[in-house]
Design a protein around this motif. Structure first.
Motif, PDB file in Angstrom:
ATOM      1  N   SER A 108       2.206  -3.587  -9.598  1.00 38.93           N
ATOM      2  CA  SER A 108       2.661  -2.241  -9.944  1.00 38.93           C
ATOM      3  C   SER A 108       1.492  -1.346 -10.329  1.00 38.93           C
ATOM      4  O   SER A 108       1.421  -0.180  -9.913  1.00 38.93           O
ATOM      5  N   ASP A 109       0.587  -1.907 -11.115  1.00 40.83           N
ATOM      6  CA  ASP A 109      -0.591  -1.145 -11.530  1.00 40.83           C
ATOM      7  C   ASP A 109      -1.445  -0.753 -10.328  1.00 40.83           C
ATOM      8  O   ASP A 109      -1.924   0.382 -10.224  1.00 40.83           O
ATOM      9  N   LYS A 110      -1.601  -1.674  -9.398  1.00 40.29           N
ATOM     10  CA  LYS A 110      -2.409  -1.413  -8.208  1.00 40.29           C
ATOM     11  C   LYS A 110      -1.757  -0.354  -7.331  1.00 40.29           C
ATOM     12  O   LYS A 110      -2.435   0.540  -6.787  1.00 40.29           O
ATOM     13  N   VAL A 111      -0.440  -0.435  -7.176  1.00 36.33           N
ATOM     14  CA  VAL A 111       0.291   0.569  -6.399  1.00 36.33           C
ATOM     15  C   VAL A 111       0.138   1.939  -7.038  1.00 36.33           C
ATOM     16  O   VAL A 111      -0.158   2.938  -6.360  1.00 36.33           O
ATOM     17  N   ASN A 112       0.341   2.011  -8.353  1.00 31.72           N
ATOM     18  CA  ASN A 112       0.262   3.301  -9.046  1.00 31.72           C
ATOM     19  C   ASN A 112      -1.132   3.906  -8.960  1.00 31.72           C
ATOM     20  O   ASN A 112      -1.289   5.112  -8.751  1.00 31.72           O
ATOM     21  N   ARG A 113      -2.156   3.067  -9.107  1.00 35.47           N
ATOM     22  CA  ARG A 113      -3.526   3.586  -9.034  1.00 35.47           C
ATOM     23  C   ARG A 113      -3.869   4.033  -7.615  1.00 35.47           C
ATOM     24  O   ARG A 113      -4.564   5.032  -7.416  1.00 35.47           O
ATOM     25  N   THR A 114      -3.354   3.304  -6.628  1.00 34.40           N
ATOM     26  CA  THR A 114      -3.602   3.687  -5.237  1.00 34.40           C
ATOM     27  C   THR A 114      -2.951   5.031  -4.916  1.00 34.40           C
ATOM     28  O   THR A 114      -3.565   5.897  -4.284  1.00 34.40           O
ATOM     29  N   ILE A 115      -1.716   5.205  -5.359  1.00 31.11           N
ATOM     30  CA  ILE A 115      -1.016   6.474  -5.134  1.00 31.11           C
ATOM     31  C   ILE A 115      -1.729   7.609  -5.873  1.00 31.11           C
ATOM     32  O   ILE A 115      -1.918   8.706  -5.322  1.00 31.11           O
ATOM     33  N   ALA A 116      -2.138   7.353  -7.123  1.00 32.63           N
ATOM     34  CA  ALA A 116      -2.832   8.388  -7.899  1.00 32.63           C
ATOM     35  C   ALA A 116      -4.145   8.786  -7.236  1.00 32.63           C
ATOM     36  O   ALA A 116      -4.477   9.978  -7.151  1.00 32.63           O
ATOM     37  N   ASP A 117      -4.901   7.805  -6.734  1.00 34.82           N
ATOM     38  CA  ASP A 117      -6.167   8.099  -6.043  1.00 34.82           C
ATOM     39  C   ASP A 117      -5.909   8.906  -4.779  1.00 34.82           C
ATOM     40  O   ASP A 117      -6.663   9.829  -4.444  1.00 34.82           O
ATOM     41  N   TRP A 118      -4.854   8.551  -4.075  1.00 27.50           N
ATOM     42  CA  TRP A 118      -4.522   9.270  -2.840  1.00 27.50           C
ATOM     43  C   TRP A 118      -4.214  10.731  -3.144  1.00 27.50           C
ATOM     44  O   TRP A 118      -4.697  11.631  -2.460  1.00 27.50           O
ATOM     45  N   PHE A 119      -3.424  10.970  -4.185  1.00 28.96           N
ATOM     46  CA  PHE A 119      -3.102  12.351  -4.552  1.00 28.96           C
ATOM     47  C   PHE A 119      -4.334  13.120  -5.015  1.00 28.96           C
ATOM     48  O   PHE A 119      -4.500  14.301  -4.702  1.00 28.96           O
ATOM     49  N   ASN A 120      -5.200  12.465  -5.763  1.00 31.61           N
ATOM     50  CA  ASN A 120      -6.414  13.144  -6.230  1.00 31.61           C
ATOM     51  C   ASN A 120      -7.268  13.630  -5.060  1.00 31.61           C
ATOM     52  O   ASN A 120      -7.829  14.733  -5.088  1.00 31.61           O
ATOM     53  N   LYS A 121      -7.357  12.810  -4.018  1.00 30.99           N
ATOM     54  CA  LYS A 121      -8.132  13.215  -2.837  1.00 30.99           C
ATOM     55  C   LYS A 121      -7.386  14.271  -2.032  1.00 30.99           C
ATOM     56  O   LYS A 121      -7.987  15.245  -1.558  1.00 30.99           O
TER      57      LYS A 121
ATOM     58  N   ARG B  15      -5.177  16.452  -2.976  1.00 24.88           N
ATOM     59  CA  ARG B  15      -5.079  17.749  -3.630  1.00 24.88           C
ATOM     60  C   ARG B  15      -6.303  18.622  -3.363  1.00 24.88           C
ATOM     61  O   ARG B  15      -6.218  19.847  -3.350  1.00 24.88           O
ATOM     62  N   LYS B  16      -7.432  17.984  -3.128  1.00 23.13           N
ATOM     63  CA  LYS B  16      -8.657  18.740  -2.853  1.00 23.13           C
ATOM     64  C   LYS B  16      -8.618  19.393  -1.475  1.00 23.13           C
ATOM     65  O   LYS B  16      -9.326  20.371  -1.230  1.00 23.13           O
ATOM     66  N   ASP B  17      -7.785  18.838  -0.586  1.00 23.22           N
ATOM     67  CA  ASP B  17      -7.706  19.350   0.783  1.00 23.22           C
ATOM     68  C   ASP B  17      -6.460  20.214   1.012  1.00 23.22           C
ATOM     69  O   ASP B  17      -6.230  20.665   2.128  1.00 23.22           O
ATOM     70  N   THR B  18      -5.653  20.405  -0.036  1.00 28.17           N
ATOM     71  CA  THR B  18      -4.386  21.122   0.112  1.00 28.17           C
ATOM     72  C   THR B  18      -4.373  22.341  -0.798  1.00 28.17           C
ATOM     73  O   THR B  18      -4.733  22.244  -1.977  1.00 28.17           O
ATOM     74  N   TYR B  19      -3.966  23.475  -0.235  1.00 29.45           N
ATOM     75  CA  TYR B  19      -3.835  24.663  -1.082  1.00 29.45           C
ATOM     76  C   TYR B  19      -2.627  24.486  -1.989  1.00 29.45           C
ATOM     77  O   TYR B  19      -1.499  24.278  -1.529  1.00 29.45           O
TER      78      TYR B  19
END
Length: 467
Positions: A412-425, A427-431
């Motif tokens: 669960s921790d790995k899934v959550n961190r993977t999703i959070a990392d994906w969103f962080n990246k 968001r930088k490419d999305t207005y």
């Protein structure tokens, strides 16, 4: 008779109707994400869902959820991740059936919605599609994750000693279930009841009226037996076999399902890999005579077990004698299905059925209980025999005893961190622009808006933006 559970469905249709009404008055744009927008009415509608269920909602979290969904859906379009029309239809039908049950009938639900069920299905279709696409995209992001033993050890070492989880007392318990069964003469009475109803319908009486009056399926009888569109995996095999064999307008003969009783159905419409059906169920009751026969059978099985106290004999006996499809093929063991990756034979005592806990609490490890009469949540009676394999007292988590549970946590921790990392990246490419009411007022959203110097769009209303 359904193989899928409906209680956990998240969409409350009445609350969404409130949302649709509010959109006429509330048109403030809460957030812009690429070429999509989130309206204040969207947030108010989601909040109404929680209020309808007497729960409190955090509006900051609701905005974050909506923004996240838009990002996932936009990426899904880029990655060619889609949902089929049949999947959307099936999901909508499940939600509507659940809401009809909660409302106390189709008429009452339509009154609350202020529109017909058919109109409402089309109204919520875009939102349901978006939700399913977002779910599929999220699964796509994490589909290649693998939790290794080293990952589990690393996760455990990162937990502060004073924050280690505590686990309740757990048991490993196996069962043999003996169901009461009607003999042929007893069953024929109920088969004939079903046949008489089918004959009346074929002679011109109204299917829906008779289903409402006589069908014993509480999930569909209030709708005149209407199932909506179904997939092959939504019903027991006997039902599915007839549903996908018949042409539109045709009736099945009366047929038996060992788990539920006697059915007949009519196919109303076919659409690809889905079929629209309605049915009548006549469920034979448990009789005193069938209970007596079950008790005699259970006593015979217990006497065999009492003479053969080896662990493997109970497992063999469960496979041969037990009527429980859930436990007979794994040695009779009741499984804890709470884990993320795997089911476990270790069950916290507070998760056991209270009837089972009451019996197990009096047993010693290695003991076998005498047959006890049980009544499940649906009112079905059976005799059960239990074997208590092990007891683990309440304790703080450790790798030796709790590796399987810790693996669930680590995953669960790995899934959550993977999703959070994906969103962080991403968001930088999305207005992204979030209204100050939420962007400044919600700590979880402060870092989500695109910096002003990188903003592509400035206007309050964005031409071409989609909901």
């Amino acid at each position: 008779m359904r193989k899928i559970g409906l209680v956990a469905l998240g969409l409350v249709l009445f609350a969404t109707a409130v949302n649709a009404q509010k959109k006429i008055q509330l048109d403030k744009i809460v957030a812009v994400i690429g070429n999509s927008i989130v309206l204040q009415s969207d947030i108010e509608g989601m909040n109404a869902q929680y209020l309808y269920q007497n729960q409190h909602a955090d509006k900051c979290a609701l905005v974050q959820d909506q923004v996240s969904t838009k990002i996932l859906v936009q990426q899904a379009a880029i990655d060619s991740i889609e949902v089929k029309d049949e999947e959307i239809d099936a999901d909508i039908d499940k939600r509507v059936r659940y809401s009809v049950q909660r409302a106390g009938g189709q008429d009452r639900l339509e009154q609350a919605l202020g529109r017909s069920i058919l109109q409402y299905k089309e109204e919520i279709r875009p939102d349901v599609r978006e939700m399913l696409v977002a779910q599929k995209m999220r699964a796509h992001i994490t589909e290649k994750l693998n939790t290794t033993p080293q990952d589990v050890r690393d996760y455990f070492r990162r937990i502060p000693v004073d924050s280690l989880p505590s686990f309740n007392k757990e048991v490993e318990v196996a069962e043999i279930v003996i169901d009461p069964k009607l003999n042929k003469e007893e069953k024929d009475i109920y088969r004939q009841k079903a046949q008489d109803l089918l004959d009346r319908i074929k002679k011109g009486e109204d299917f829906a009226a008779l289903a409402t009056l006589y069908s014993q399926d509480p999930g569909t009888a209030p709708q005149g037996g209407d199932d909506g569109f179904i997939n092959r995996d939504m019903y027991v095999k006997e039902f599915t076999s007839w549903a996908f064999r018949l042409k539109a307008g045709e009736y099945s003969p009366v047929f038996e399902s060992a788990d539920y009783g006697y059915f007949f159905l009519q196919v109303l419409e076919r659409r690809g890999e889905q079929v629209h059906t309605r049915h009548v169920l006549i469920a034979p009751p448990t009789t005193p005579e069938s209970l007596d026969r079950a008790k005699g059978h259970a006593d015979t099985v217990y006497n065999l077990l009492d003479k053969n106290r080896k662990n493997d004999f109970f497992a063999a006996a469960a496979g041969y004698y037990s009527d429980s499809k859930e436990t007979k093929y794994n040695g009779g063991f009741i499984m804890n299905a709470d884990g993320v990756e795997q089911r476990s034979t270790y069950i916290p005592t507070d998760k056991l059925d209270p009837q089972i806990e009451a019996v197990v609490d009096t047993m010693k490890v290695g003991g076998i209980s005498k047959p006890t009469l049980f009544t499940d949540r649906q009112g079905k009676k059976s005799y059960r025999i239990f074997y208590l394999k092990s007891v683990t007292d309440a304790h703080k988590a450790n790798l030796e005893q709790d590796f399987a549970k810790l693996k669930d946590y680590a995953t669960s921790d790995k899934v959550n961190r993977t999703i959070a990392d994906w969103f962080n990246k991403k968001r930088k490419d999305t207005y992204i622009r979030i209204d100050p009411q939420y962007g400044d007022g919600c700590p979880v959203l402060k870092s989500w808006s695109t910096p002003e110097q990188k903003a592509i769009m400035q206007a309050d209303i964005v031409p071409g933006a989609t909901k």
